[in-house]
Write an enzyme that holds these catalytic residues in place. Structure first.
Site: not given
Ligand SMILES: O=c1[nH]c(=O)c2[nH]c(=O)[nH]c2[nH]1
Length: 297
Positions: A13, A58, A246
């Site tokens: 389950k 289950t 990012h």
């Molecule tokens: O910490 C990072 N690792 C990467 O492999 C990478 N590649 C990237 O474009 N920026 C980053 N930053």
């Protein structure tokens, strides 16, 4: 007729949601889990003969989770070990299995007179995870956490990478480093105070993340792993899956404004995806207990 044999199989389950309130005193405790139980063993006759005499339903597995919760959870690792030992002990043909749990974080609400006795607030995005794998006499526990969001606003850079015709990324020695950590670590012992070790590993991961200048997320993962493996000889290996969330500096020059790393665009996709495992020297790089754990390299 084509001859067919039964390959790997498991069943059980999935995602049994169980909330256990411990209410021995006015100060209640909450344990909120999502448990998956899967059995392995001799189930050929169910697949080939329509004979279910080995098939522990289950539904029965689900009920066992709730019944065992009556005795308390303790820690997700201990709870899964109890389940695994029960099913492998009770039924001769069950030779192993996989028991997995997520545990959701609840914190006491800060009330008028301090931490509230029975009102809780969800603890952000972070979830604790646990996995018990049993194969005959072998029992392995893997603990972890997922979606632990961390960010540092400086002391991170990314330089020195190959520049070729498709490279546009500018080098930087001062950027935001942000990620949502999913980590799993494999114990070499099962007789642990799992809650205590979990709390310490979590705080060492955070310390490792924040401590030193980061040359890349890859570099920071190694710092985090080292902080954990140095302090915990009962852990042989730790694996990470971490999105690089990012943060781009917004160009404010059209408005006549400078932007010395103050205003960022937080992109949700695409994201770098950095995965790595770190092991104690001599440990098994491909331990059987990782089978079925998706999302890690
Ligand atoms: O910490 C990072 N690792 C990467 O492999 C990478 N590649 C990237 O474009 N920026 C980053 N930053």
């Amino acid at each position: 007729m084509t001859d067919i044999i039964l390959g790997k199989n498991q069943y059980g389950k999935a995602e049994v949601r169980v909330v256990r309130i411990t209410r021995d005193t006015a100060r209640h405790e909450i344990e909120d889990l999502n448990v998956t139980s899967q059995l392995r063993g001799d189930f050929a006759s169910a697949h080939f003969d329509g004979n279910n005499e080995h098939v522990v339903a289950t539904d029965t597995q689900k009920n066992t989770v709730y019944a065992f919760a009556k005795d308390g959870v303790g820690s997700p690792e201990e709870f899964l070990l109890r389940l695994g030992r029960h099913f492998t002990g009770e039924f001769d043909w069950v030779t192993g299995g996989r028991w997995e749990a997520e545990q959701y974080t609840w914190q006491r609400i800060e009330g008028d007179e301090g931490p509230h006795d029975h009102a809780f607030v969800a603890g952000g995005t972070e979830t604790r995870t646990a996995l018990v794998q049993i194969d005959g006499d072998d029992t392995t526990v893997i603990a972890g956490l997922q979606d632990l969001k961390v960010l540092k606003s400086t002391q991170s850079g990314f330089v020195g990478y190959p520049k070729e015709k498709y490279t546009t990324l500018p080098e930087t020695e001062d950027r935001i480093l942000a990620t949502s950590v999913t980590a799993k670590w494999r114990y070499n012992r099962n007789d642990l105070d799992f809650n205590e070790v979990f709390a310490d590993v979590r705080s060492r991961l955070l310390a490792g993340f924040s401590r030193n200048y980061s040359y890349a997320l890859q570099h920071t993962l190694k710092e985090m792993a080292e902080a954990v493996l140095e302090a915990h000889p009962e852990i042989d290996e730790i694996r990470f899956s971490t999105p690089n969330s990012h943060h781009f500096v917004v160009d404010l020059s059209p408005f006549g404004l400078e932007n010395p790393n103050e205003v960022f665009f937080a992109a949700d996709r695409p994201y770098g995806l950095i995965e790595a495992s770190f092991l104690r020297e001599g440990a098994d790089t491909d331990h059987w207990s990782w089978s079925g754990s998706a999302g890690f390299c």
